[in-house]
Design a protein around this motif. Structure first.
Motif, mmCIF file in Angstrom:
data_model
loop_
_atom_site.group_PDB
_atom_site.id
_atom_site.type_symbol
_atom_site.label_atom_id
_atom_site.label_comp_id
_atom_site.label_asym_id
_atom_site.label_seq_id
_atom_site.Cartn_x
_atom_site.Cartn_y
_atom_site.Cartn_z
ATOM 1 N N ARG A 1 0.838 -1.201 0.000
ATOM 2 C CA ARG A 1 0.000 0.000 0.000
ATOM 3 C C ARG A 1 0.873 1.251 0.000
ATOM 4 O O ARG A 1 0.598 2.218 -0.723
ATOM 5 N N ILE A 2 1.922 1.241 0.808
ATOM 6 C CA ILE A 2 2.803 2.408 0.881
ATOM 7 C C ILE A 2 3.538 2.601 -0.441
ATOM 8 O O ILE A 2 3.563 3.714 -1.002
ATOM 9 N N ALA B 1 0.719 2.736 6.432
ATOM 10 C CA ALA B 1 1.495 3.083 7.626
ATOM 11 C C ALA B 1 0.705 2.745 8.888
ATOM 12 O O ALA B 1 1.265 2.249 9.873
ATOM 13 N N GLY C 1 1.060 3.564 -3.144
ATOM 14 C CA GLY C 1 0.617 4.941 -2.945
ATOM 15 C C GLY C 1 1.654 5.936 -3.444
ATOM 16 O O GLY C 1 1.310 6.945 -4.074
ATOM 17 N N LEU C 2 2.926 5.654 -3.185
ATOM 18 C CA LEU C 2 3.989 6.539 -3.651
ATOM 19 C C LEU C 2 4.063 6.562 -5.175
ATOM 20 O O LEU C 2 4.275 7.615 -5.789
ATOM 21 N N TYR D 1 -3.705 5.865 0.539
ATOM 22 C CA TYR D 1 -3.123 4.518 0.523
ATOM 23 C C TYR D 1 -1.870 4.456 1.403
ATOM 24 O O TYR D 1 -1.662 3.489 2.149
ATOM 25 N N VAL D 2 -1.021 5.479 1.337
ATOM 26 C CA VAL D 2 0.187 5.505 2.162
ATOM 27 C C VAL D 2 -0.189 5.559 3.640
ATOM 28 O O VAL D 2 0.391 4.842 4.469
#
Length: 211
Positions: A78-79, A206, A82-83, A201-202
């Motif tokens: 996800r992280i 987290a 997201g990036l 998403y990030v």
């Protein structure tokens, strides 16, 4: 439960629609198929959409298993995803994406004489590029293998691809209707929405790791 499923379906559809941005396909499709007959353009559009649907459906059905096989957790993806989506959104806001995709289409036509443009660059990377595949994997990860939710995701993929097919078939009219200025404004607005989604998403990734 039905309301929740409908909400998830709507979210999946909206996410993929924002990432794929079907309206942006019209000028690129016309540039990539310049000189082609109407029947040839129709065939190219159909093949490109079929390829893109198969790629995204494959990501939806097998993506989570692939991530598990190589030891990547859903929160970590996800992280990272997201990036990546944020980087794509930045290109859209800055007006880089349209020019780059147009150059890619022109280069593809020049290199192979237009023989494989349905696969590249129309299916990949325009319809089923890194952003769309990443978004599909992220949404599939939320399904946790639930068949009903995965079917809903595939339905959302199909709906977006059908919109892409319609845009390609009506590319000339779409380009005339939307216009260059409106297309640029829409891309920037969509980029802002995608950036917000990427940040979410990030944050979710987290939160899953640290909470």
């Amino acid at each position: 439960m039905a309301a929740t499923n409908f909400g998830e379906l709507a979210t999946a559809f909206a996410t993929l629609l924002v990432v794929v941005e079907p309206l942006g396909l019209a000028p690129i499709f016309l540039a990539a198929t310049v000189g082609q007959s109407r029947a040839a353009r129709s065939g190219i559009a159909s093949r490109a959409c079929l390829y893109a649907f198969c790629i995204l459906t494959g990501a939806a059905l097998g993506g989570e298993a692939l991530l598990r096989a190589i030891g990547i957790t859903i929160p970590a993806f996800r992280i990272a995803g997201g990036l990546l989506l944020f980087a794509i959104a930045s290109e859209m806001v800055l007006g880089v994406r349209i020019g780059r995709d147009s150059d890619t289409a022109a280069k593809a036509v020049g290199e192979n004489g237009g023989q494989h443009i349905a696969a590249f660059p129309l299916a990949i990377p325009l319809m089923a590029g890194p952003g769309a595949i990443t978004a599909t994997l992220l949404i599939a990860g939320e399904a946790h293998g639930d068949p009903a939710r995965l079917v809903g995701l595939i339905g959302a993929i199909l709906a977006v691809i059908l919109i892409c097919w319609a845009v390609c078939r009506l590319a000339t009219r779409v380009e005339q209707l939307v216009g260059a200025s409106a297309s640029i404004v829409m891309e920037k607005l969509i980029g802002v929405l995608l950036a917000s989604l990427a940040v979410q998403y990030v944050m979710d990734g987290a939160r899953s790791i640290f909470v």
